[in-house]
Design an enzyme around this catalytic site. Sequence first.
Site, PDB file in Angstrom:
ATOM      1  CG  ASP A 176      -1.661   8.726  36.077  1.00 16.45           C
ATOM      2  OD1 ASP A 176      -1.877   7.728  36.797  1.00 16.45           O
ATOM      3  OD2 ASP A 176      -1.651   8.667  34.835  1.00 16.45           O
ATOM      4  CG  HIS A 177      -5.046   6.428  40.889  1.00 20.08           C
ATOM      5  ND1 HIS A 177      -5.772   6.480  39.735  1.00 20.08           N
ATOM      6  CD2 HIS A 177      -5.105   5.136  41.298  1.00 20.08           C
ATOM      7  CE1 HIS A 177      -6.249   5.285  39.468  1.00 20.08           C
ATOM      8  NE2 HIS A 177      -5.864   4.438  40.390  1.00 20.08           N
ATOM      9  CG  HIS A 239      -3.968   5.069  34.931  1.00 21.70           C
ATOM     10  ND1 HIS A 239      -3.762   6.238  35.613  1.00 21.70           N
ATOM     11  CD2 HIS A 239      -5.285   4.769  35.106  1.00 21.70           C
ATOM     12  CE1 HIS A 239      -4.914   6.625  36.170  1.00 21.70           C
ATOM     13  NE2 HIS A 239      -5.840   5.754  35.864  1.00 21.70           N
TER      14      HIS A 239
HETATM   15  C1  BG6 Z   1      -9.224   5.056  36.897  1.00 20.26           C
HETATM   16  C2  BG6 Z   1     -10.111   4.693  35.737  1.00 20.26           C
HETATM   17  O1  BG6 Z   1      -8.398   6.121  36.556  1.00 20.26           O
HETATM   18  O2  BG6 Z   1      -8.431   3.922  37.259  1.00 20.26           O
HETATM   19  C3  BG6 Z   1     -10.980   3.504  36.084  1.00 20.26           C
HETATM   20  O3  BG6 Z   1     -10.921   5.803  35.404  1.00 20.26           O
HETATM   21  C4  BG6 Z   1     -10.140   2.357  36.592  1.00 20.26           C
HETATM   22  O4  BG6 Z   1     -11.754   3.102  34.952  1.00 20.26           O
HETATM   23  C5  BG6 Z   1      -9.177   2.806  37.690  1.00 20.26           C
HETATM   24  O5  BG6 Z   1     -11.015   1.368  37.096  1.00 20.26           O
HETATM   25  C6  BG6 Z   1      -8.214   1.698  38.062  1.00 20.26           C
HETATM   26  O6  BG6 Z   1      -7.489   2.070  39.185  1.00 20.26           O
HETATM   27  P1  BG6 Z   1      -6.864   0.972  40.166  1.00 20.26           P
HETATM   28  O7  BG6 Z   1      -6.043   1.762  41.125  1.00 20.26           O
HETATM   29  O8  BG6 Z   1      -8.010   0.251  40.794  1.00 20.26           O
HETATM   30  O9  BG6 Z   1      -6.042   0.059  39.305  1.00 20.26           O
END
Ligand code: BG6
Length: 483
Positions: A176-177, A239
Site C-alpha cells: 500500500d504505497h 489508503h
Molecule cells: C492509487 C489509486 O492507489 O493511488 C489512484 O489507484 C490514485 O487512483 C493514487 O490516484 C494516489 O496516489 P498518490 O500517491 O498520488 O496520492
Amino acid sequence: MVSRVIPVEAFDLVIFGATGDLAQRKILPGLFRRFVAGQMPDDARIIGSARTRMEAGEFRDQVRAAIAAHDGPRIDHPQLDAFLQLLDYVPLDAGAPDGWADLRGRLRPDVVRAVYFSVAPSLFATLVQGMSEQGLADADTRIVVEKPFGHDLASARALNEMLSQHFSEAQIYRIDHYLGKETVQNLMAVRFANILLEPLWNAHYVDHVQITVAETVGVAGRGGYYDDAGAMRDMVQNHLMQLLCLIAMEPPVRFDPDAVRDEKLKVLRALAPVAPDDIVRGQYRGAGAIAGYAEDVDNPDSRTESFVALKVRLVNWRWQGTPFYLRTGKRLRARASEIAIVFRMPPHSIFDTPELPRANELVIRLQPDEGMDLKMMIKEPGPGGMRLVPVALDMSFAEALGEDGVDLPDAYERLIMDVIRGNQTLFMRGDEVEAAWAWTDPVVDAWAAGTARPEPYDPGSAGPDAATQLMQRDGRRWRDMRN
Ligand code: BG6
C-alpha cells in the site's frame, strides 16, 4: 542534516510487468534514484520480464526513456549508464512454458531474491503457478504484490489462500504505497517517540479527526479498472483505512512488523458498520473542455463514485464518541492530502475578548509539502489589550531537516528497499486486508443493490454539497481544501 543511507545487500529483483505503466513510471525510476543515493550495491540485478519479445539492450533503452520522462534532469546523470548495466530482460508469457528456464538460469543463489508482481491481478495465480513449477517459489523468495488486493472479501481471501499454498506470510509483501510516504511513517514517530501528544490522543480531548485525500486528476486512461472499483475500493479500503489505523491504533510494544500490524488489525476490527446516512457518494460532471466522469470511463450510465465522504466510528475504549470523517475524490479543487486532529474546545474561556478561542488542530500534511502544523491561540502581538489570534506552528519536514532540505525518497523507493532488507512493517498483512474488506463490502454491496446515483459535483470543487452537510449537521466543518 545529511540523510543517512544504509546500503542494502546484493539482490536479484524480478519485475513481472516491467514494460507496464507502474514499472516504468515508479518502480524503475525509483530504483535509479536509490542507486544514485548509494543504497544499491553494484552487483544488484534487476530482471525485467513481460510478454513483449525484446533484447536486454532494448529494455535498457526503454528504461532510459522512462527515467527521462519521469525523473526530469537526472537523465544526464553520470551514473545512469552504470544503473542501466544492472538491468536484464527475459520475455515471458505467464501461461506459456517458454521463458521460465531462461529466467531461472539468470537468478543467482545466495543473494536476496524478490519478485515484483506489477501485473493485472488476473495474472497472479498463473505466475505463481509458473514460479512454483520452476522451483522459483522456494522459501527464500520474497514476492511483492500490488493493489488491488482483491475486489471484495471473498476474492481477497481466495488470493490469500492461493498465495499461502506457495509462500509463507513472511515472504509476502502486499504494497500500500501510502505506507511508504514520509509523513505516514512520521506519524508513528510523532506519536510514539514523544510524550507530548499521547495524553491528549483520545476521545476526551479529540473532538474529531478529518482525513482528506483530494486529487485534481480525473480517471481518464484507467477508466476500465476505475469504473469497476470506484473511490471506495480504490482509495478508502486501503489508503484511507491505513491512515486511520495509524492515527487510531494503540502503541505497539515494539516497532516491528507483527507488533505494528497487530495493533492496526485491532483498529480495523473495531470499525462500526457505516450507517447509510453517514456516507456521501459523488461523481464529477463535465465543465467546458473538461470531460465528465461518465465520458472519461465511456459508460454513460455509470453509477460508480469518483468521490466519497463518510463518517466512521470506532467502537473501542480510546475513541468512543470521536468520529473520523474521511473524504477522497478525483477532479477536486486541489491535490492535497492531510490528516487533521481537531481537539476539543477549552472547557471555559477566561478572556473577555471578541475573538473566542478556537479549537487546537494538529494537521499532518502528506502532500504536497510534507509536514505538520499545530494550530494554537496566542495573544495578538502589539498594543491594544488582550486579543486572541490563531496561529499555525508550521513544520515543513524538508525545511526542518536541513538548510537545503532533504530529498525525501518516493514511497515506492522506500518500500522496495524494505523488501530487500526483509522488513515487512510497512506492508499489509493478509488478515488486515481481509478485515478492511469485511468493513467495505456492506457499503459497496448496498450501493450495488440500490438504484440511487452518486451526487454530481463540479470539477474543481470540494465535492458534492452533501459532503459539506455531512459535517454541518454535526456542527462541524471540513477544513478548506487547498494546496
Ligand atoms: C492509487 C489509486 O492507489 O493511488 C489512484 O489507484 C490514485 O487512483 C493514487 O490516484 C494516489 O496516489 P498518490 O500517491 O498520488 O496520492
